[in-house]
Scaffold this active site. Structure first.
Site, PDB file in Angstrom:
ATOM      1  N   ASP A  52       0.765  -1.259   0.000  1.00  0.00           N
ATOM      2  CA  ASP A  52       0.000   0.000   0.000  1.00  0.00           C
ATOM      3  C   ASP A  52       0.791   1.303   0.000  1.00  0.00           C
ATOM      4  OD1 ASP A  52      -1.988  -1.915   0.334  1.00  0.00           O
ATOM      5  OD2 ASP A  52      -2.364  -1.431   2.422  1.00  0.00           O
ATOM      6  N   LYS A  88      -6.726  -4.842  -3.040  1.00  0.00           N
ATOM      7  CA  LYS A  88      -7.301  -5.488  -1.867  1.00  0.00           C
ATOM      8  C   LYS A  88      -8.216  -4.507  -1.142  1.00  0.00           C
ATOM      9  CE  LYS A  88      -3.428  -4.524   1.301  1.00  0.00           C
ATOM     10  NZ  LYS A  88      -4.106  -3.812   2.369  1.00  0.00           N
ATOM     11  N   CYS A 100      -1.978  -2.231   7.987  1.00  0.00           N
ATOM     12  CA  CYS A 100      -1.907  -3.236   6.922  1.00  0.00           C
ATOM     13  C   CYS A 100      -0.646  -4.087   6.978  1.00  0.00           C
ATOM     14  CB  CYS A 100      -2.063  -2.568   5.562  1.00  0.00           C
ATOM     15  SG  CYS A 100      -3.701  -1.827   5.340  1.00  0.00           S
TER      16      CYS A 100
END
Length: 179
Positions: free
Chosen positions: A13, A75, A108
Site C-alpha cells: 500500500d 485489496k 496493513c
C-alpha cells in the site's frame, strides 16, 4: 538466514496521498526503491498490493515505475494475505521467507505479518522500508511484531544477507546500487 531461493518481497500500500503523510517519507521511498532494485537484481518474487486504489490512489510513481512490468494486486482487507488473489500469488512462489515492507506499519503491514506468521511464513520486517503517519505507531508495530515472532532487518542488511558472498557479477551490481 535469508536465502535467495526461498525469499519473496511483499510491498504493502505505498500509494496516494497517504504515502506522502508517512513519518520520514523521503527515507521510506529511498529504501523501498533500493530494496525493489535489489530484489529484481536477485530475481526474487515480488508481490505488489494496493489498498482500494480507486479510493486511495495509485502507488507512488517512484515505486510503481520500478515495479514495471508487474501489476498491482488490489485489496480491500487490511491484511494482504486475507485477499484470496494475493494469498494465491504469495503461496505460488513457494518462498517461505518474506521481506515485508510498506505502509501503514501498525495497520496493513501489521495484519499482513500476523497472518503470514500464523501460516508458518518467516517474516522479515524491513524496518527502514515501513512507516506510519507517526513514529509512535511504527514503533508499536515493530515491538508487537517482534514479540509475535517477526525478525527485524534493514534494506542493506537484508540485501547483503541474501547476497552472502563478496564476489561475482550480482555482487558488483549490488555494490553499485548501494552507492
Amino acid at each position: 538466514m535469508l536465502k535467495q531461493s526461498n525469499t519473496q518481497l511483499i510491498i504493502i500500500d505505498v500509494q496516494g496521498k497517504l504515502a506522502q503523510l508517512m513519518h520520514q517519507q523521503e527515507q521510506l521511498i529511498e529504501q523501498l526503491a533500493l530494496l525493489i532494485q535489489g530484489a529484481k537484481l536477485m530475481a526474487l518474487p515480488i508481490v505488489w498490493a494496493e489498498q482500494l486504489p480507486d479510493k486511495l490512489g495509485a502507488t507512488t510513481p517512484q515505486i510503481a515505475n520500478l515495479l514495471t512490468p508487474l501489476e498491482p494486486l488490489s485489496k480491500s482487507t487490511f491484511s494482504a494475505f486475507k485477499e484470496p488473489s494475493i494469498q494465491q500469488v504469495i503461496e505460488q512462489s513457494q518462498c517461505k521467507q518474506v521481506l515485508l515492507v510498506g505502509i501503514e506499519a501498525h495497520i496493513c503491514v501489521y495484519q499482513t505479518a500476523m497472518d503470514l506468521l500464523a501460516q508458518g511464513y518467516e517474516v522479515h520486517l524491513v524496518t527502514d522500508a515501513i512507516s506510519s503517519r507517526t513514529f509512535e505507531n511504527k514503533s508499536l508495530a515493530i515491538k508487537k511484531l517482534t514479540h509475535e515472532g517477526a525478525t527485524l532487518t534493514s534494506t542493506e542488511m537484508a540485501l547483503f544477507e541474501l547476497q552472502q558472498t563478496a564476489e561475482g557479477e550480482q555482487f558488483r551490481s549490488l555494490i553499485k546500487l548501494m552507492k
